[in-house]
Scaffold this active site. Structure first.
Site, PDB file in Angstrom:
ATOM      1  N   GLU A  40      28.253 -73.314 -43.136  1.00 27.95           N
ATOM      2  CA  GLU A  40      27.422 -72.109 -43.072  1.00 27.95           C
ATOM      3  C   GLU A  40      26.126 -72.368 -42.320  1.00 27.95           C
ATOM      4  O   GLU A  40      25.650 -71.503 -41.574  1.00 27.95           O
ATOM      5  CB  GLU A  40      27.127 -71.594 -44.487  1.00 27.95           C
ATOM      6  CG  GLU A  40      28.348 -71.073 -45.218  1.00 27.95           C
ATOM      7  CD  GLU A  40      28.986 -69.874 -44.510  1.00 27.95           C
ATOM      8  OE1 GLU A  40      28.284 -69.183 -43.753  1.00 27.95           O
ATOM      9  OE2 GLU A  40      30.189 -69.651 -44.705  1.00 27.95           O
ATOM     10  N   TYR A 123      22.140 -64.587 -46.388  1.00 25.72           N
ATOM     11  CA  TYR A 123      23.534 -64.579 -45.916  1.00 25.72           C
ATOM     12  C   TYR A 123      24.227 -65.890 -46.264  1.00 25.72           C
ATOM     13  O   TYR A 123      25.344 -65.897 -46.798  1.00 25.72           O
ATOM     14  CB  TYR A 123      23.585 -64.343 -44.401  1.00 25.72           C
ATOM     15  CG  TYR A 123      25.003 -64.355 -43.877  1.00 25.72           C
ATOM     16  CD1 TYR A 123      25.742 -63.187 -43.803  1.00 25.72           C
ATOM     17  CD2 TYR A 123      25.616 -65.552 -43.509  1.00 25.72           C
ATOM     18  CE1 TYR A 123      27.055 -63.194 -43.367  1.00 25.72           C
ATOM     19  CE2 TYR A 123      26.930 -65.577 -43.073  1.00 25.72           C
ATOM     20  CZ  TYR A 123      27.638 -64.399 -42.995  1.00 25.72           C
ATOM     21  OH  TYR A 123      28.945 -64.415 -42.573  1.00 25.72           O
ATOM     22  N   ASP A 141      26.105 -59.738 -42.170  1.00 28.15           N
ATOM     23  CA  ASP A 141      25.384 -60.106 -40.956  1.00 28.15           C
ATOM     24  C   ASP A 141      25.368 -58.893 -40.021  1.00 28.15           C
ATOM     25  O   ASP A 141      25.801 -57.792 -40.397  1.00 28.15           O
ATOM     26  CB  ASP A 141      25.992 -61.350 -40.286  1.00 28.15           C
ATOM     27  CG  ASP A 141      27.382 -61.069 -39.721  1.00 28.15           C
ATOM     28  OD1 ASP A 141      27.905 -59.944 -39.888  1.00 28.15           O
ATOM     29  OD2 ASP A 141      27.955 -61.991 -39.100  1.00 28.15           O
TER      30      ASP A 141
END
Ligand code: SF4
Length: 210
Positions: A40, A123, A141
């Site tokens: 990520e 996020y 996103d």
């Protein structure tokens, strides 16, 4: 009568089973929570295509927070340099150090603790929770926001879309749903030229173009 599950979630998951990016290495099962977090952070403001080639060697070299914390920043910088955002090397080291300072020595499983890690924003924290714990939420996103805003004809307000995405996320398939939204927004409901004429969501979509 419009039904978000029937008209959006189910066809999106069907599309993803047939057309999704199932080859992305960070979507493989049995990844450790640290490998999930690593992916990520590498994906932040970087395309999946760019990260796809770099992820395996990176995760092989730094499979644990211990290995990241022990590596010189310059060594990590050299590996992330092809992806840009070289400052992620320093983020990663500080993040690994924070994880090692925790009593468990492992990636947190709670949102407030995750967003307290260096380089981890909303996020990233949400995506880690989806993939590590299976929590039935979504991570929004720019691409996901565009897709939901178009389909449901709502303003692309960050908070409003986040509430909508969470409500749509199937409790037992949140990772599949997340992958489906990301892939669909990247390949069908694109920013510049959405493929409305062949879109499987065309019927109920509020923004389908002729
Ligand atoms: S019909 Fe067009 S706007 Fe609607 S989801 Fe499909 S590609 Fe996006």
């Amino acid at each position: 009568m419009f039904d978000p599950q029937h008209d959006f979630v189910d066809p999106l998951l069907d599309w993803h089973e047939r057309n999704g990016r199932h080859d992305l290495p960070w979507r493989e099962p049995d990844r450790t929570p640290f490998e999930v977090l690593l992916a990520e952070i590498l994906l932040q403001r970087t395309t999946a295509e760019a990260v796809a080639g770099a992820y395996r060697p990176f995760a092989a070299r730094y499979p644990t927070p211990e290995t990241v914390a022990a590596a010189p920043t310059e060594e990590i910088e050299a590996l992330v340099a092809p992806l840009g955002l070289v400052k992620r090397a320093a983020y990663l080291r500080r993040c690994a150090q924070q994880i090692l300072a925790r009593p468990s020595g492992d990636v947190p499983r709670e949102y407030p603790e995750l967003v307290g890690l260096h380089g981890v924003g909303e996020y990233t924290a949400r995506s880690v929770l989806i993939h590590v714990t299976g929590l039935g939420i979504a991570a929004v996103d720019t691409n996901v926001r565009r897709l939901l805003s178009r389909f449901f004809d709502v303003t692309p307000d960050r908070d409003r879309i986040a509430v909508l995405a969470d409500a749509l996320a199937p409790p037992t398939r949140s990772a599949d749903f997340q992958h489906a939204m990301l892939d669909f927004a990247a390949e069908v409901c694109t920013a510049g030229s959405p493929a409305c004429s062949s879109c499987p969501l065309r019927g109920p979509c509020a923004s389908a173009e002729e």
